[in-house]
Design a protein around this motif. Structure first.
Motif, mmCIF file in Angstrom:
data_model
loop_
_atom_site.group_PDB
_atom_site.id
_atom_site.type_symbol
_atom_site.label_atom_id
_atom_site.label_comp_id
_atom_site.label_asym_id
_atom_site.label_seq_id
_atom_site.Cartn_x
_atom_site.Cartn_y
_atom_site.Cartn_z
ATOM 1 N N ILE A 16 0.852 -1.203 0.000
ATOM 2 C CA ILE A 16 0.000 0.000 0.000
ATOM 3 C C ILE A 16 0.888 1.254 0.000
ATOM 4 O O ILE A 16 0.675 2.184 -0.784
ATOM 5 N N ILE A 17 1.893 1.246 0.856
ATOM 6 C CA ILE A 17 2.786 2.406 0.949
ATOM 7 C C ILE A 17 3.516 2.616 -0.382
ATOM 8 O O ILE A 17 3.649 3.738 -0.864
ATOM 9 N N GLY A 18 3.916 1.508 -1.006
ATOM 10 C CA GLY A 18 4.594 1.590 -2.305
ATOM 11 C C GLY A 18 3.695 2.100 -3.426
ATOM 12 O O GLY A 18 4.170 2.567 -4.455
ATOM 13 N N ASN A 19 2.389 1.991 -3.242
ATOM 14 C CA ASN A 19 1.429 2.443 -4.257
ATOM 15 C C ASN A 19 0.745 3.752 -3.866
ATOM 16 O O ASN A 19 -0.279 4.110 -4.430
ATOM 17 N N ARG A 20 1.351 4.444 -2.910
ATOM 18 C CA ARG A 20 0.768 5.709 -2.418
ATOM 19 C C ARG A 20 0.456 6.664 -3.575
ATOM 20 O O ARG A 20 -0.646 7.196 -3.673
ATOM 21 N N GLN A 21 1.444 6.875 -4.441
ATOM 22 C CA GLN A 21 1.272 7.844 -5.526
ATOM 23 C C GLN A 21 0.200 7.395 -6.517
ATOM 24 O O GLN A 21 -0.650 8.187 -6.928
ATOM 25 N N HIS A 35 -6.320 9.421 -1.472
ATOM 26 C CA HIS A 35 -6.502 8.019 -1.058
ATOM 27 C C HIS A 35 -5.170 7.339 -0.724
ATOM 28 O O HIS A 35 -5.075 6.618 0.264
ATOM 29 N N GLY A 36 -4.164 7.579 -1.549
ATOM 30 C CA GLY A 36 -2.848 6.991 -1.279
ATOM 31 C C GLY A 36 -2.249 7.530 0.013
ATOM 32 O O GLY A 36 -1.665 6.775 0.802
ATOM 33 N N ASP A 189 -11.794 3.009 -9.797
ATOM 34 C CA ASP A 189 -12.011 3.477 -8.428
ATOM 35 C C ASP A 189 -10.768 3.264 -7.553
ATOM 36 O O ASP A 189 -10.219 2.164 -7.502
ATOM 37 N N PRO A 190 -10.347 4.306 -6.845
ATOM 38 C CA PRO A 190 -9.162 4.177 -5.983
ATOM 39 C C PRO A 190 -9.331 3.128 -4.876
ATOM 40 O O PRO A 190 -8.404 2.342 -4.614
ATOM 41 N N GLY A 191 -10.498 3.096 -4.258
ATOM 42 C CA GLY A 191 -10.717 2.147 -3.154
ATOM 43 C C GLY A 191 -10.743 0.703 -3.641
ATOM 44 O O GLY A 191 -10.227 -0.203 -2.974
ATOM 45 N N ALA A 192 -11.351 0.472 -4.803
ATOM 46 C CA ALA A 192 -11.325 -0.881 -5.372
ATOM 47 C C ALA A 192 -9.879 -1.266 -5.666
ATOM 48 O O ALA A 192 -9.471 -2.420 -5.475
ATOM 49 N N THR A 193 -9.098 -0.282 -6.100
ATOM 50 C CA THR A 193 -7.693 -0.540 -6.418
ATOM 51 C C THR A 193 -6.895 -0.874 -5.155
ATOM 52 O O THR A 193 -6.067 -1.795 -5.168
ATOM 53 N N SER A 194 -7.157 -0.173 -4.060
ATOM 54 C CA SER A 194 -6.408 -0.493 -2.834
ATOM 55 C C SER A 194 -6.797 -1.873 -2.303
ATOM 56 O O SER A 194 -5.949 -2.599 -1.775
ATOM 57 N N SER A 195 -8.048 -2.258 -2.481
ATOM 58 C CA SER A 195 -8.460 -3.608 -2.069
ATOM 59 C C SER A 195 -7.725 -4.658 -2.899
ATOM 60 O O SER A 195 -7.222 -5.663 -2.377
ATOM 61 N N TYR A 196 -7.673 -4.403 -4.201
ATOM 62 C CA TYR A 196 -6.949 -5.305 -5.110
ATOM 63 C C TYR A 196 -5.474 -5.401 -4.719
ATOM 64 O O TYR A 196 -4.894 -6.496 -4.694
ATOM 65 N N ILE A 197 -4.886 -4.281 -4.381
ATOM 66 C CA ILE A 197 -3.462 -4.254 -4.003
ATOM 67 C C ILE A 197 -3.223 -5.070 -2.724
ATOM 68 O O ILE A 197 -2.229 -5.793 -2.613
ATOM 69 N N MET A 198 -4.150 -4.988 -1.782
ATOM 70 C CA MET A 198 -3.997 -5.773 -0.546
ATOM 71 C C MET A 198 -4.033 -7.277 -0.851
ATOM 72 O O MET A 198 -3.239 -8.048 -0.308
ATOM 73 N N LEU A 199 -4.942 -7.672 -1.728
ATOM 74 C CA LEU A 199 -5.024 -9.090 -2.100
ATOM 75 C C LEU A 199 -3.779 -9.521 -2.867
ATOM 76 O O LEU A 199 -3.277 -10.629 -2.689
ATOM 77 N N LYS A 200 -3.278 -8.626 -3.693
ATOM 78 C CA LYS A 200 -2.059 -8.903 -4.457
ATOM 79 C C LYS A 200 -0.893 -9.150 -3.495
ATOM 80 O O LYS A 200 -0.121 -10.105 -3.663
ATOM 81 N N ALA A 201 -0.793 -8.328 -2.476
ATOM 82 C CA ALA A 201 0.289 -8.472 -1.491
ATOM 83 C C ALA A 201 0.175 -9.810 -0.766
ATOM 84 O O ALA A 201 1.168 -10.498 -0.526
ATOM 85 N N LEU A 202 -1.064 -10.167 -0.442
ATOM 86 C CA LEU A 202 -1.329 -11.426 0.259
ATOM 87 C C LEU A 202 -0.895 -12.615 -0.607
ATOM 88 O O LEU A 202 -0.202 -13.533 -0.144
#
Ligand code: ADP
Ligand code: MG
Ligand code: MG
Length: 208
Positions: A16-21, A35-36, A189-202
Motif C-alpha cells: 500500500i505504501i509503495g502504491n501511495r502515488q 486516497h494513497g 475506483d481508488p478504493g477498489a484498487t487499494s483492495s486489489y493491491i492488498m489481495l495482491k500483497a497477500l
C-alpha cells in the motif's frame, strides 16, 4: 494459512505504501487526491503500533488492533471503512493462530458486511465493494471445491482485478466520486484498487 501474521500485515502495508502515488493519482481524477496518502498513513500507523507491542499470536486480537489503528489514524471515507472491515474480520479469527479456507471465508464475509453497513453501499456503486465482493465470491467457489487457501486467494485476487476493471465502466453513486456523476465513468475506483493491491500483497506473500 500459517505464515507469520506480522509478516503478512507488513507485506500488505508495504505494498500500500509503495502504491501511495498511484492511489493518490487515481483519487485525484475522481475524488480529492488523498486516497494513497490516507492509506499509507494508516499502514504506517499500523506498522508503528505492531512494532511497539508485544508479539501476539491470536489473529483476531491483532486484526482488532489493525482495525482500530486504521480508524483512529486515517481521515476520509476509506480509513473507517477498512478499519471496520478489519474489526469485523477479527471476530471469526478470534482465538485462532492459523487460518483455514472456512475461517477466511467467514472473515471476508464479515468484513464486506461491515463495509456495506458503514458505507450504506452495495456493489455497482464504484467502490471497494466492486473488488471485494467478487473476490469473496471467487474465494468461496474455490473453498467449496476444496482448493487450498493459496489457490482460493489467487482466485480472489483475479476476481478483484476484474472488479477494478469493472469500476471503469460504471458511474459512482457513493463517496466523493458520486459528485461527478457521469464524469466518473472511465476512471478506475481508488478504493477498489487499494483492495486489489492488498489481495495482491497477500498472494505474493503466499507464493514467495
Ligand atoms: P475520501 O473520499 O473521504 O477522500 P479516500 O479517498 O481515502 O476517502 O477513499 C475513497 C474511496 O473510498 C473510494 O474510492 C471508494 O472506493 C471508497 N468509498 C467511498 N465512499 C464509500 C462508501 N459509502 N462505501 C464504500 N466505499 C466507499
Ligand atoms: Mg479521497
Ligand atoms: Mg479526503
Amino acid at each position: 494459512m500459517s505464515g507469520n501474521l506480522y509478516e503478512v500485515i507488513s507485506a500488505v502495508g508495504e505494498m500500500i505504501i509503495g502504491n501511495r502515488q498511484k492511489l493518490t493519482d487515481l483519487d485525484a481524477a475522481i475524488g480529492d487526491g488523498d486516497h494513497g496518502i490516507n492509506m499509507a498513513r494508516g499502514f504506517e500507523a499500523v506498522k508503528a503500533k505492531l512494532q511497539g507491542m508485544e508479539m501476539e499470536s491470536d489473529i483476531g486480537k491483532v486484526l482488532k488492533i489493525v482495525g482500530m489503528t486504521l480508524i483512529s489514524s486515517v481521515g476520509g471515507a476509506a480509513g473507517p471503512l477498512y478499519g471496520t472491515a478489519f474489526l469485523r474480520a477479527a471476530a471469526p479469527s478470534q482465538g485462532k493462530t492459523e487460518l483455514d479456507t472456512q475461517t477466511i471465508g467467514l472473515m471476508l464475509e464479515a468484513a464486506i458486511a461491515g463495509i456495506k453497513e458503514r458505507g450504506k453501499a452495495t456493489t455497482g456503486e464504484k467502490t471497494m465493494l466492486d473488488a471485494l465482493v467478487p473476490a469473496y465470491e471467487a474465494f468461496q467457489d474455490g473453498a467449496n471445491t476444496g482448493k487450498t487457501v493459496t489457490a482460493c486467494l489467487e482466485l480472489a485476487y483475479e476476481a478483484a482485478q476484474q472488479g477494478v476493471e469493472f469500476t471503469k465502466t460504471i458511474i459512482a453513486t457513493k463517496g466523493r466520486a458520486s459528485y461527478l456523476g457521469e464524469r466518473s465513468r472511465g476512471h478506475q475506483d481508488p478504493g477498489a484498487t487499494s483492495s486489489y493491491i492488498m489481495l495482491k500483497a497477500l498472494v505474493e506473500y503466499l507464493r514467495r
